[in-house]
Design an enzyme around this catalytic site. Structure first.
Site, PDB file in Angstrom:
ATOM      1  N   LYS A 112     -38.377  -5.763  48.472  1.00 66.49           N
ATOM      2  CA  LYS A 112     -37.595  -4.599  48.053  1.00 66.49           C
ATOM      3  C   LYS A 112     -37.984  -4.136  46.643  1.00 66.49           C
ATOM      4  CE  LYS A 112     -34.719  -4.654  51.699  1.00 66.49           C
ATOM      5  NZ  LYS A 112     -34.918  -5.913  52.459  1.00 66.49           N
TER       6      LYS A 112
HETATM    7  C1  LIG Z   1     -34.822  -6.154  53.860  1.00 64.19           C
HETATM    8  C2  LIG Z   1     -35.577  -7.279  54.380  1.00 64.19           C
HETATM    9  C3  LIG Z   1     -36.183  -7.245  55.648  1.00 64.19           C
HETATM   10  C4  LIG Z   1     -35.995  -6.092  56.602  1.00 64.19           C
HETATM   11  O1  LIG Z   1     -36.589  -4.897  56.150  1.00 64.19           O
HETATM   12  P1  LIG Z   1     -36.155  -3.498  56.776  1.00 64.19           P
HETATM   13  O2  LIG Z   1     -36.869  -2.477  55.985  1.00 64.19           O
HETATM   14  O3  LIG Z   1     -34.660  -3.429  56.586  1.00 64.19           O
HETATM   15  O4  LIG Z   1     -36.514  -3.514  58.212  1.00 64.19           O
HETATM   16  C5  LIG Z   1     -36.969  -8.329  56.037  1.00 64.19           C
HETATM   17  N1  LIG Z   1     -37.153  -9.379  55.225  1.00 64.19           N
HETATM   18  C6  LIG Z   1     -36.582  -9.467  54.005  1.00 64.19           C
HETATM   19  C7  LIG Z   1     -36.827 -10.673  53.184  1.00 64.19           C
HETATM   20  C8  LIG Z   1     -35.792  -8.415  53.533  1.00 64.19           C
HETATM   21  O5  LIG Z   1     -35.241  -8.485  52.318  1.00 64.19           O
END
Ligand SMILES: *Cc1c(COP(=O)(O)O)cnc(C)c1O
Length: 467
Positions: A112
């Site tokens: 993120k």
């Molecule tokens: C947010 C997240 C996901 C999922 O990603 P999306 O964009 O919501 O599909 C997968 N793995 C981790 C570690 C995350 O923080």
């Protein structure tokens, strides 16, 4: 570049307005009016660029001069200077035909950061330019919250409120969010699931009067910038792997929750990147797997799993994909979303299902499969997967043909999810930034998942704006 809503009732807007609007004012999601096409010769040139240079090239197609070039470059430099690896998202070979793109070298050890370091700087930039107040409201399954707070803390003119599901995030995720002691940061732990949090914020954002009164801005992947920033590492990983393997196309396996990350891959492919299969990896919250196999999108009972950041039933970015699936027809999307609201499910025709299967493969990890995958790779390759990445690797094993090359997105560092790693009987050492969290006091309020109560909390946090 103009952006339009998947539901067709927002007049065309530019890049910055798209960022500020977040959720489209008609309840839909914003998408580019026309996806830029990158010709093969240009891709060839791009393959030699650093991550930051590549980000600049890709963003430029969408920003189209709304931010002067030198300022866009500065924003990008600043955003990725906080990463611990010079390549930002290095690619590691794990075994033949199998690579991981490590997306966890940012400040909060999850992917993120890649979009939210940039979005934090972009909000700050807009705030300085226009004097606009930025009040951020977001929901998190654990990683977005920490990453968004890290992206904006200490920046003038920005306040942030994050809803997380109380007791349903990992200890490190909770600590990363709640040990920040700052007047401009509010952590609300709601008694409910991520889906409750996401529904509440979508309802508050859909109240355009409320949104405008409080200058509410989005950091969730309903915001198109999140998607855009995440396309960059698909390009970067493709170029590294194509150089090494001479593969003509590369598959990507993507641990999926809200469908944001994999949608970024879909967008990269539509821009001209030679992506083979896009593999949707889920855990037991496997609505998307069901959709790809059966053509029926139907959220069910929420389940807590070893990969909590993917414990999501209603994937908000799915609507962006639907828009392209039905031929960029906003009337049709509106009809399907209304059907979803009324009946709790969306079913597509056989013909569309064929297209879905061309676009995606899918595998949902069940029970011990996640932990088994972590153990197996730790033993056989000495590579420690976090539980989300492990879902991606398990899906790679099921969906990748032996002659194909695949990159699994490593979405988080294993230290964030020691609960699951310990269950594998593996002892890991924490990076310093994570071990120091355990001694800090926490700041959060535990509340009911109720719109009115949350509005009251927001009004306290944002009170100066209403004056
Ligand atoms: C947010 C997240 C996901 C999922 O990603 P999306 O964009 O919501 O599909 C997968 N793995 C981790 C570690 C995350 O923080």
């Amino acid at each position: 570049m103009n952006f339009v809503s998947t539901r067709g009732n927002v007049s065309k807007i530019g890049f910055i307005d798209t960022v500020l609007m977040g959720l489209a004012n008609d309840g839909g999601l914003l998408v580019p009016e026309k996806i830029p096409q990158i010709p093969a010769e240009k891709l060839q040139e791009m393959s030699k660029l650093t991550y930051q240079e590549l980000a600049y090239e890709i963003f430029s197609y969408y920003v189209e001069g709304e931010i002067p070039d030198n300022e866009l470059k500065e924003l990008i430099e600043k955003s990725y200077a906080t990463f611990r690896h010079p390549e930002v998202t290095p690619v590691q070979k794990v075994k033949d035909h199998m690579y991981v793109s490590e997306l966890f070298h940012g400040p909060t050890f999850a992917f993120k950061d890649i979009a939210l370091q940039f979005l934090g700087n972009l909000y700050s930039y807009v705030s300085k330019k226009t004097g606009e107040t930025i009040h951020i409201l977001g929901a998190t399954s654990g990683d977005t919250g920490a990453s968004a707070i890290e992206g904006v803390r200490g920046k003038e003119g920005i306040r942030i409120c994050i809803l997380h599901p109380h007791g349903k995030v990992s200890k490190v995720q909770e600590l990363q969010m709640t040990t920040v002691h700052d007047e401009s940061v509010l952590n609300l732990a709601i008694k409910g699931t991520f889906d409750d949090g996401q529904r509440i914020i979508k309802e508050l954002f859909a109240d355009v009067e409320f949104k405008n009164k409080y200058h509410l801005r989005a950091i969730n992947s309903i915001n198109f910038v999140r998607i855009l920033a995440q396309t960059v590492y698909y390009f970067y990983a493709y170029f590294q792997v194509a150089k090494e393997t001479n593969a003509k196309s590369v598959n990507f396996s993507v641990p999926t929750g809200n469908f944001g990350d994999i949608f970024a891959g879909y967008l990269a492919k539509k821009m001209g990147l030679p992506v083979g299969k896009l593999i949707v990896a889920t855990n037991e919250n496997n609505i998307l797997e069901g959709f790809i196999h059966e053509g029926v999108y139907k959220p069910g009972e929420f389940q807590s799993t070893f990969s909590p950041s993917m414990d999501i039933q209603v994937a908000s970015n799915f609507e962006r994909y639907l828009y392209y699936l039905v031929g960029e027809n906003p009337g049709k999307v509106t009809e399907l979303m209304n059907q979803f609201k009324a009946e709790g499910k969306i079913a597509v025709t056989e013909e569309l299902l064929l297209q879905v299967k061309k676009d995606f493969a899918a595998h949902g990890v069940v029970g011990e499969e996640c932990l088994e995958t972590i153990k197996k790779y730790n033993d056989e390759t000495n590579y420690l997967l976090d539980p989300h990445t492990a879902c991606g690797v398990a899906a790679f094993e099921v969906c990748n043909e032996p002659n194909e090359v695949c990159v699994t997105l490593a979405t988080a560092h294993p230290a964030k999810f020691n609960e699951s790693i310990e269950r594998c009987g593996i002892k890991q050492t924490f990076p310093e930034q994570i071990s120091q969290l355990f001694n800090k006091p926490q700041y959060l309020e535990v509340i009911e998942a109720d719109n009115q109560i949350i509005v009251r909390e927001l009004e306290k946090l944002f009170s100066f704006a209403a004056n």
